[in-house]
Design an enzyme around this catalytic site. Structure first.
Site, PDB file in Angstrom:
ATOM      1  N   ASP A 124      -9.577  -9.348  28.251  1.00 47.70           N
ATOM      2  CA  ASP A 124      -7.941  -9.402  28.362  1.00 47.70           C
ATOM      3  C   ASP A 124      -7.433 -10.661  28.688  1.00 47.70           C
ATOM      4  O   ASP A 124      -7.151 -10.956  30.102  1.00 47.70           O
ATOM      5  CB  ASP A 124      -7.520  -8.212  29.418  1.00 47.70           C
ATOM      6  CG  ASP A 124      -5.966  -8.224  29.831  1.00 47.70           C
ATOM      7  OD1 ASP A 124      -5.210  -8.904  28.909  1.00 47.70           O
ATOM      8  OD2 ASP A 124      -5.608  -7.480  30.788  1.00 47.70           O
TER       9      ASP A 124
HETATM   10  C1  SPV Z   1      -2.409  -4.198  31.609  1.00 44.65           C
HETATM   11  O1  SPV Z   1      -2.420  -3.103  31.601  1.00 44.65           O
HETATM   12  O2  SPV Z   1      -2.950  -4.946  30.747  1.00 44.65           O
HETATM   13  C2  SPV Z   1      -1.776  -4.963  32.825  1.00 44.65           C
HETATM   14  C3  SPV Z   1      -1.835  -4.162  34.148  1.00 44.65           C
HETATM   15  O3  SPV Z   1      -1.391  -5.956  32.635  1.00 44.65           O
HETATM   16  S1  SPV Z   1      -3.228  -4.831  34.780  1.00 44.65           S
HETATM   17  O4  SPV Z   1      -4.460  -4.563  33.990  1.00 44.65           O
HETATM   18  O5  SPV Z   1      -3.371  -3.958  36.019  1.00 44.65           O
HETATM   19  O6  SPV Z   1      -3.131  -6.266  35.006  1.00 44.65           O
HETATM   20 MG    MG Z   2      -2.015  -6.844  30.973  1.00 46.63          MG
END
Ligand code: SPV
Ligand code: MG
Length: 557
Positions: free
Chosen positions: A55
């Protein structure tokens, strides 16, 4: 979905917390909605994971948008999309808003991570925030770009995640609220909720509600967060994490055991998948919009009713699905129909309709089965009775010969009538433990009480129904009838007139209460060519335990 932003605004205006669930595609969105959440979070974390990439702005905006759109396309609840840092600077944010709005998304969230970002939880990676001014500028750009005034822009600060402290978090939160953000998300990776609760306590922009993501401080309940001032609570990543666990367990077991039955208790039945993807609707659409494949006879089977006589056997399945030596009554009927070249089969379901899901059948549902009778069920399949059709009760077993015989009948309406009933009406074997039969009285019963064999002169029906006096009856209607194209037209016309007239129908006081024999009686009365086609035994109605036992005894397999 139509006007998702409006729906989200309604949730914001409503008292109480809004709880949304992270998802990453159409399927997880549908399951999230089914579970009862207020909305969906198109999570960057989940979507990236579903591509098996970190991510970290590795996916393009188009890829992230595609996943969010997939969710919005299937959901009736609002989708809030995680747009990371807006995929670049304020100029990228403008395009992002245009695209996400067009895709039917209710709102987006943009965080003050630099591009390319790093997921808030990754340890040991480079982490930097954009300047306050720069992020406030992105928020202003987003608000200026939105076309639908209800579209929601959430500004998120990562100040606590980056270790920049509460003071910085507040400066940022306030700046984003003042720039026009509809809500402010304060993110934290602390194991306790103290940070976010502390932030909420100091929050001084009462018109800008707060948002939080309780992933690491996982033991804090929604109620507590809401009491502290959080309006929107995001359960961000549990759909993908639960699916990873389930997939790992199942696939490892399969690899070890080497037979698919080894994971039966770990997987949903196929029917659950069919339900989630809408196979039922597809089958209905096939019936509605595609030409029928066999131009010949269509069979219409009534399987809607609930039977008291076979409880508790019929507690979870309708009578036609009762098993008789390894196959249901309905499957046996379909086999015989297929063997006689009838491939075009429609079944009207009602009671426990989900239990009837055999292939190669078109389904119609009488959802009012509890308060209506057979004629209303039959006309749920009105589309099927435009041409020649074979009518069948879903709870009868019959010899193939009976079907072959009726298919040759030249009459407009032919009823298969069991002449053995008159021979044996006193016999305990024929009548004990059975329901009230539908009896048939002929117009010219030249050979009353005598069995017809071979080709006979037509036997025109005078009366049919439960009220025909046994002494006047020449046989019993077995629940199989053939309507020619003309017969079907007469039936349709008559039904139309009965709907208008609201009068009694045969032995029934209203159309809602009318059995098929009632409407056939009306056809007789109106002068239609209704003939009896004689058979001698070779069939069975399953209405009582005795019938059911008889079926088990008679079927040889
Ligand atoms: C996501 O779900 O991608 C978020 C929340 O941004 S977190 O992963 O907690 O950052
Ligand atoms: Mg996120």
């Amino acid at each position: 979905m139509t006007d998702q932003p409006r729906k989200l605004r309604e949730l914001i205006a409503r008292p109480g917390p809004i709880v949304i669930i992270g998802a990453h595609n159409g399927l997880s969105a549908r399951i999230g909605e089914e579970a009862g959440f207020d909305g969906l979070w198109a999570s960057g974390f989940e979507i990236s994971a579903s591509y098996a990439v970190p991510d970290a702005n590795i996916l393009t905006m188009a890829e992230s948008l595609g996943a969010a759109k997939m969710m919005a396309d299937v959901a009736n609840i609002p989708v809030i999309a995680d747009c990371d840092n807006g995929f670049g600077n304020a100029i990228n944010v403008i395009r992002c808003i245009e695209e996400y709005e067009r895709a039917g998304i209710a709102g987006i969230c943009i965080e003050d991570n630099v591009f390319p970002k790093r997921c808030s939880f990754y340890a040991g990676v480079k982490r930097e925030l954009s300047g306050v001014e720069e992020h406030a500028g992105k928020i202003k750009a987003a608000k200026a770009a939105q076309k639908n005034r209800d579209f929601v822009v959430i500004a998120r600060t990562e100040a606590l995640i980056a270790g920049w402290g509460m003071e910085e978090a507040l400066i940022r939160g306030r700046a984003y609220a003042d720039a026009g953000a509809d809500m402010v998300l304060i993110h934290s990776k602390s194991k306790t909720p103290d940070e976010v609760l502390g932030f909420a306590k100091l929050w001084d922009r009462p018109n800008t509600p707060l948002v939080c993501v309780p992933t690491i401080y996982k033991d804090t309940k929604v109620e507590e967060l809401h009491k502290a001032g959080f309006k929107l609570i995001i359960m961000a990543n549990h759909a993908i994490r639960s699916s990873i666990k389930a997939m790992t367990e199942t696939l490892q077991t399969l690899r070890r055991e080497m037979y698919t039955g080894s994971v039966e208790d770990k997987v949903v039945p196929l029917t659950r998948v069919y339900q989630l993807v809408g196979v039922d609707k597809m089958a209905k659409d096939e019936g509605s919009f595609m030409p029928s494949e066999s131009p010949g006879v269509t069979a219409v089977i009534l399987a809607a009713g609930q039977s008291q006589g076979l409880l508790p056997l019929t507690e979870n399945v309708p009578k036609p699905m009762l098993d008789v030596k390894g196959k249901s009554v309905l499957e046996r009927q379909i086999e015989v129909l297929n063997a006689c070249g009838i491939k075009d089969i429609a079944v009207v379901r009602g009671y426990k309709k989900e239990a009837i899901n055999l292939p190669n059948v078109r389904y119609y549902d009488n959802d009012a089965f509890a308060t209506t009778n057979e004629v209303e069920s039959l006309f749920c399949a009105k589309k099927e009775i435009g041409g020649q059709f074979l009518f069948l009760y879903g709870d009868i077993l019959f010899e193939r010969g009976h079907l072959e015989k009726i298919l040759k009948s030249p009459a407009d309406i032919s009823l298969v009538v069991d002449r053995a009933w008159t021979d044996a009406q006193q016999s305990a074997e024929q009548t004990s433990g059975r329901g009230i039969p539908d009896l048939v009285q002929l117009k010219d019963p030249q050979e009353t009480g005598y069995r017809f064999v071979g080709a006979e002169a037509p036997h025109r029906v005078a009366r049919v129904g439960r009220n025909v006096a046994p002494a006047q009856a020449q046989g019993e209607f077995i629940g199989m009838a053939l309507f020619s194209e003309r017969g079907a037209r007469q039936l349709n016309d008559l039904y139309g007139r009965l709907v208008e007239s609201k009068s009694a129908v045969g032995e029934a006081t209203s159309l809602r209460e009318a059995s098929v024999t009632d409407i056939v009686q009306e056809l007789v009365n109106s002068g239609a060519d209704v003939q009896a086609l004689d058979v001698y035994k070779g069939w069975l109605e399953i209405d009582t335990f005795d019938d059911y036992k008889r079926a088990w005894a008679l079927i040889k397999e």
